[in-house]
Design a protein around this motif. Sequence first.
Motif, PDB file in Angstrom:
ATOM      1  N   ASP A  98       0.874  -1.162   0.000  1.00 29.47           N
ATOM      2  CA  ASP A  98       0.000   0.000   0.000  1.00 29.47           C
ATOM      3  C   ASP A  98       0.917   1.219   0.000  1.00 29.47           C
ATOM      4  O   ASP A  98       2.109   1.112   0.232  1.00 29.47           O
ATOM      5  CB  ASP A  98      -0.848  -0.082   1.282  1.00 29.47           C
ATOM      6  N   ASN A  99       0.397   2.404  -0.263  1.00 33.35           N
ATOM      7  CA  ASN A  99       1.227   3.614  -0.276  1.00 33.35           C
ATOM      8  C   ASN A  99       1.946   3.827   1.049  1.00 33.35           C
ATOM      9  O   ASN A  99       3.035   4.369   1.086  1.00 33.35           O
ATOM     10  CB  ASN A  99       0.362   4.836  -0.591  1.00 33.35           C
ATOM     11  N   THR A 100       1.331   3.429   2.141  1.00 30.15           N
ATOM     12  CA  THR A 100       1.892   3.673   3.464  1.00 30.15           C
ATOM     13  C   THR A 100       2.495   2.436   4.091  1.00 30.15           C
ATOM     14  O   THR A 100       3.433   2.528   4.852  1.00 30.15           O
ATOM     15  CB  THR A 100       0.781   4.195   4.400  1.00 30.15           C
ATOM     16  N   TYR A 101       1.955   1.279   3.790  1.00 30.02           N
ATOM     17  CA  TYR A 101       2.329   0.044   4.475  1.00 30.02           C
ATOM     18  C   TYR A 101       3.058  -0.911   3.554  1.00 30.02           C
ATOM     19  O   TYR A 101       2.626  -1.167   2.439  1.00 30.02           O
ATOM     20  CB  TYR A 101       1.074  -0.625   5.049  1.00 30.02           C
ATOM     21  N   GLU A 102       4.160  -1.439   4.053  1.00 28.61           N
ATOM     22  CA  GLU A 102       4.918  -2.449   3.332  1.00 28.61           C
ATOM     23  C   GLU A 102       4.449  -3.811   3.827  1.00 28.61           C
ATOM     24  O   GLU A 102       4.445  -4.078   5.026  1.00 28.61           O
ATOM     25  CB  GLU A 102       6.416  -2.273   3.608  1.00 28.61           C
ATOM     26  N   ILE A 103       4.045  -4.682   2.912  1.00 30.69           N
ATOM     27  CA  ILE A 103       3.547  -6.006   3.248  1.00 30.69           C
ATOM     28  C   ILE A 103       4.579  -7.038   2.812  1.00 30.69           C
ATOM     29  O   ILE A 103       5.053  -7.010   1.674  1.00 30.69           O
ATOM     30  CB  ILE A 103       2.195  -6.289   2.547  1.00 30.69           C
ATOM     31  N   LYS A 104       4.928  -7.923   3.735  1.00 31.59           N
ATOM     32  CA  LYS A 104       5.942  -8.944   3.472  1.00 31.59           C
ATOM     33  C   LYS A 104       5.621 -10.205   4.269  1.00 31.59           C
ATOM     34  O   LYS A 104       4.844 -10.166   5.220  1.00 31.59           O
ATOM     35  CB  LYS A 104       7.335  -8.467   3.940  1.00 31.59           C
ATOM     36  N   VAL A 105       6.277 -11.295   3.921  1.00 35.05           N
ATOM     37  CA  VAL A 105       6.245 -12.502   4.737  1.00 35.05           C
ATOM     38  C   VAL A 105       7.056 -12.205   5.992  1.00 35.05           C
ATOM     39  O   VAL A 105       8.138 -11.614   5.928  1.00 35.05           O
ATOM     40  CB  VAL A 105       6.834 -13.702   3.965  1.00 35.05           C
TER      41      VAL A 105
ATOM     42  N   LYS B 198      -7.088   2.342   8.474  1.00 32.32           N
ATOM     43  CA  LYS B 198      -6.198   3.039   7.529  1.00 32.32           C
ATOM     44  C   LYS B 198      -5.747   2.140   6.377  1.00 32.32           C
ATOM     45  O   LYS B 198      -4.828   2.493   5.651  1.00 32.32           O
ATOM     46  CB  LYS B 198      -4.985   3.587   8.280  1.00 32.32           C
ATOM     47  N   GLY B 199      -6.375   0.987   6.250  1.00 34.03           N
ATOM     48  CA  GLY B 199      -6.066   0.117   5.120  1.00 34.03           C
ATOM     49  C   GLY B 199      -5.004  -0.935   5.366  1.00 34.03           C
ATOM     50  O   GLY B 199      -4.557  -1.577   4.422  1.00 34.03           O
ATOM     51  N   VAL B 200      -4.605  -1.148   6.621  1.00 38.24           N
ATOM     52  CA  VAL B 200      -3.564  -2.146   6.898  1.00 38.24           C
ATOM     53  C   VAL B 200      -4.063  -3.551   6.559  1.00 38.24           C
ATOM     54  O   VAL B 200      -3.411  -4.284   5.813  1.00 38.24           O
ATOM     55  CB  VAL B 200      -3.100  -2.088   8.367  1.00 38.24           C
ATOM     56  N   TYR B 201      -5.217  -3.925   7.107  1.00 37.59           N
ATOM     57  CA  TYR B 201      -5.720  -5.264   6.817  1.00 37.59           C
ATOM     58  C   TYR B 201      -6.016  -5.406   5.321  1.00 37.59           C
ATOM     59  O   TYR B 201      -5.702  -6.428   4.721  1.00 37.59           O
ATOM     60  CB  TYR B 201      -6.961  -5.622   7.644  1.00 37.59           C
ATOM     61  N   ARG B 202      -6.595  -4.387   4.721  1.00 33.41           N
ATOM     62  CA  ARG B 202      -6.883  -4.433   3.281  1.00 33.41           C
ATOM     63  C   ARG B 202      -5.591  -4.730   2.506  1.00 33.41           C
ATOM     64  O   ARG B 202      -5.584  -5.563   1.599  1.00 33.41           O
ATOM     65  CB  ARG B 202      -7.479  -3.120   2.791  1.00 33.41           C
ATOM     66  N   ALA B 203      -4.519  -4.051   2.841  1.00 32.08           N
ATOM     67  CA  ALA B 203      -3.250  -4.252   2.141  1.00 32.08           C
ATOM     68  C   ALA B 203      -2.743  -5.684   2.339  1.00 32.08           C
ATOM     69  O   ALA B 203      -2.282  -6.324   1.382  1.00 32.08           O
ATOM     70  CB  ALA B 203      -2.212  -3.235   2.612  1.00 32.08           C
TER      71      ALA B 203
END
Length: 153
Positions: free
Chosen positions: A3-10, A98-103
């Motif tokens: 997401d623009n704000t959150y980095e999603i990784k394993v 703020k979209g964390v779970y969505r991301a």
Amino acid sequence: MSDNTYEIKVGTTNDINAIAGFQVAMAMESEGTTLDLERVTRGVTMAMDDEAKGQYIVARCEGKVVGSLMLTREWSDWNCQWYWWIQSVYVESLHRGKGVYRAMYEWVKQMAREQNVSQIRLYVDKTNFTGQQAYQHLGMTEAHYLMYEEELK
């Protein structure tokens, strides 16, 4: 993918303490259940050491883990395909809405598509209306199955 704000990784072993802390907080917030942090930390560590037990997905903001979920896998002999279960979802209170779970969910869906996973499933406490609304908002629907359990001691 992020997401623009959150980095999603394993998740990695560096994330164990954050994830374990999230699980203790989630159990208290969503079910009023007190978990033993040491035991949960062992459980998270065992999953990190053995992907067959689960795999963690984490969301970071400015390098800090602010949310996580665990994926487990179920083989469907009916469909000859994998189902993935999302479990142990937690987002720090300051980052909720703020979209964390969505991301994280979008990242999981993309990963599932790449691996030909048939379905993504989750279970949610009957009284966790906020969680239920969030999952419905993202397109998940209530399953036609009921869940039964028996605790063995």
